[in-house]
Design a protein around this motif. Structure first.
Motif, PDB file in Angstrom:
ATOM      1  N   VAL A 149       0.841  -1.190   0.000  1.00  0.00           N
ATOM      2  CA  VAL A 149       0.000   0.000   0.000  1.00  0.00           C
ATOM      3  C   VAL A 149       0.876   1.240   0.000  1.00  0.00           C
ATOM      4  CG1 VAL A 149      -1.771   1.237   1.288  1.00  0.00           C
ATOM      5  CG2 VAL A 149      -1.727  -1.243   1.345  1.00  0.00           C
ATOM      6  N   ASN A 150       0.530   2.226  -0.836  1.00  0.00           N
ATOM      7  CA  ASN A 150       1.170   3.541  -0.753  1.00  0.00           C
ATOM      8  C   ASN A 150       0.588   4.262   0.443  1.00  0.00           C
ATOM      9  OD1 ASN A 150       2.765   3.315  -3.043  1.00  0.00           O
ATOM     10  ND2 ASN A 150       1.100   3.967  -4.371  1.00  0.00           N
ATOM     11  N   LEU A 151       1.473   4.796   1.265  1.00  0.00           N
ATOM     12  CA  LEU A 151       1.022   5.566   2.414  1.00  0.00           C
ATOM     13  C   LEU A 151       0.727   6.998   1.994  1.00  0.00           C
ATOM     14  CD1 LEU A 151       3.520   4.238   5.099  1.00  0.00           C
ATOM     15  CD2 LEU A 151       1.161   3.537   4.739  1.00  0.00           C
ATOM     16  N   ARG A 184       0.015   7.632   7.593  1.00  0.00           N
ATOM     17  CA  ARG A 184       1.297   8.261   7.302  1.00  0.00           C
ATOM     18  C   ARG A 184       2.382   7.426   7.980  1.00  0.00           C
ATOM     19  NH1 ARG A 184      -2.226  12.121   8.820  1.00  0.00           N
ATOM     20  NH2 ARG A 184      -1.394  12.167  10.922  1.00  0.00           N
ATOM     21  N   ARG A 185       3.594   7.607   7.539  1.00  0.00           N
ATOM     22  CA  ARG A 185       4.710   6.862   8.128  1.00  0.00           C
ATOM     23  C   ARG A 185       4.798   7.152   9.632  1.00  0.00           C
ATOM     24  NH1 ARG A 185      10.541   6.564   5.490  1.00  0.00           N
ATOM     25  NH2 ARG A 185       9.235   7.277   3.802  1.00  0.00           N
ATOM     26  N   SER A 186       4.525   8.370  10.026  1.00  0.00           N
ATOM     27  CA  SER A 186       4.607   8.744  11.444  1.00  0.00           C
ATOM     28  C   SER A 186       3.543   8.040  12.288  1.00  0.00           C
ATOM     29  CB  SER A 186       4.481  10.259  11.598  1.00  0.00           C
ATOM     30  OG  SER A 186       3.239  10.703  11.095  1.00  0.00           O
ATOM     31  N   LEU A 235       6.481  -3.992   6.838  1.00  0.00           N
ATOM     32  CA  LEU A 235       7.632  -3.268   6.314  1.00  0.00           C
ATOM     33  C   LEU A 235       7.170  -1.909   5.840  1.00  0.00           C
ATOM     34  CD1 LEU A 235      10.611  -3.244   5.293  1.00  0.00           C
ATOM     35  CD2 LEU A 235       9.713  -4.110   3.137  1.00  0.00           C
ATOM     36  N   VAL A 236       7.792  -0.861   6.334  1.00  0.00           N
ATOM     37  CA  VAL A 236       7.480   0.506   5.918  1.00  0.00           C
ATOM     38  C   VAL A 236       8.753   1.118   5.339  1.00  0.00           C
ATOM     39  CG1 VAL A 236       6.689   2.776   6.659  1.00  0.00           C
ATOM     40  CG2 VAL A 236       5.751   0.728   7.724  1.00  0.00           C
ATOM     41  N   GLN A 237       8.645   1.619   4.079  1.00  0.00           N
ATOM     42  CA  GLN A 237       9.789   2.262   3.446  1.00  0.00           C
ATOM     43  C   GLN A 237       9.375   3.569   2.850  1.00  0.00           C
ATOM     44  OE1 GLN A 237      11.521  -0.549   0.677  1.00  0.00           O
ATOM     45  NE2 GLN A 237      13.293  -0.702   2.005  1.00  0.00           N
ATOM     46  N   GLY A 282       8.633  12.786   1.242  1.00  0.00           N
ATOM     47  CA  GLY A 282       8.580  11.956   0.048  1.00  0.00           C
ATOM     48  C   GLY A 282       7.599  10.818   0.153  1.00  0.00           C
ATOM     49  N   LYS A 283       7.609   9.973  -0.886  1.00  0.00           N
ATOM     50  CA  LYS A 283       6.676   8.858  -0.960  1.00  0.00           C
ATOM     51  C   LYS A 283       7.100   7.738  -0.013  1.00  0.00           C
ATOM     52  CE  LYS A 283       5.437   9.738  -5.717  1.00  0.00           C
ATOM     53  NZ  LYS A 283       5.348   9.199  -7.063  1.00  0.00           N
ATOM     54  N   ALA A 284       6.094   7.029   0.479  1.00  0.00           N
ATOM     55  CA  ALA A 284       6.355   5.893   1.362  1.00  0.00           C
ATOM     56  C   ALA A 284       5.345   4.797   1.039  1.00  0.00           C
ATOM     57  CB  ALA A 284       6.230   6.314   2.820  1.00  0.00           C
ATOM     58  N   PHE A 285       5.766   3.564   1.240  1.00  0.00           N
ATOM     59  CA  PHE A 285       4.842   2.450   1.057  1.00  0.00           C
ATOM     60  C   PHE A 285       5.004   1.467   2.198  1.00  0.00           C
ATOM     61  CE2 PHE A 285       8.593   0.660  -0.895  1.00  0.00           C
ATOM     62  CZ  PHE A 285       8.520  -0.680  -0.594  1.00  0.00           C
ATOM     63  N   MET A 286       4.013   0.591   2.310  1.00  0.00           N
ATOM     64  CA  MET A 286       4.026  -0.409   3.365  1.00  0.00           C
ATOM     65  C   MET A 286       3.691  -1.762   2.759  1.00  0.00           C
ATOM     66  SD  MET A 286       1.904  -0.703   6.958  1.00  0.00           S
ATOM     67  CE  MET A 286       0.358  -0.300   6.246  1.00  0.00           C
TER      68      MET A 286
END
Length: 166
Positions: free
Chosen positions: A77-79, A125-127, A164-166, A85-89
């Motif tokens: 999934v795109n966060l 969000r990543r946060s 996994l979050v990047q 910037g962009k992040a996905f999980m």
């Protein structure tokens, strides 16, 4: 002077006797407490053998019911965009259910479960996922959403197989 020394000697002898009684009394209390502790320790072992297993607090141990694991396919999934910037999980989840019949009930509703997960995960969000508190909130929210999607069936727990979050 000799009379004064005799008076002082008699006074110290009187003071020594009560100290001796206090020491003997304290030792007797320690011995009694140790004996009582040993008695309860040894008697708890025999009660365990007679009445089944008992945990550390004296509560009878209950055998855990057997549960079944229902694996969902991995999700990527795109966060929600952030300033950095962009992040996905990447997330792989397993559902813990009560019995095998529950697994059969869930099977036709897997698409609803995945949809409910995807909608929620895309808004994160990543946060939101930082630390153990973030992962716990994610777990609780996914559990709530899966139980809404498969109602009246019920999932006991969500198990993360991969997060996994990047």
């Amino acid at each position: 002077m000799a009379a004064e020394a005799d008076i002082e000697g008699a006074g110290s002898a009187k003071k020594g006797i009560p100290k001796l009684f206090i020491i003997i009394g304290a030792a007797a209390v320690v011995v009694l407490l140790a004996g009582a502790g040993l008695y309860f320790f040894l008697s708890s072992g025999t009660a365990e053998a007679e009445h089944g297993a008992v945990d550390a607090h004296g509560v009878p141990a209950v055998e855990a019911p057997q549960t079944f694991i229902f694996n969902l396919p991995p999700m990527i999934v795109n966060l929600n965009n952030e300033a950095d910037g962009k992040a996905f999980m990447r997330l792989t989840v397993a559902l813990e259910v009560e019995n095998e019949a529950m697994m059969i009930e869930i099977q036709p509703r897997v698409a609803k479960v995945i949809d409910a997960f995807q909608v929620y995960l895309r808004e994160l969000r990543r946060s939101d996922l930082e630390g153990s508190a973030g992962v716990y909130r994610l777990k609780e929210e996914l559990l709530r959403r899966v139980n809404v999607a498969i109602y009246p069936s019920r999932v006991e727990s969500i198990l993360f197989k991969e997060l996994l979050v990047q």
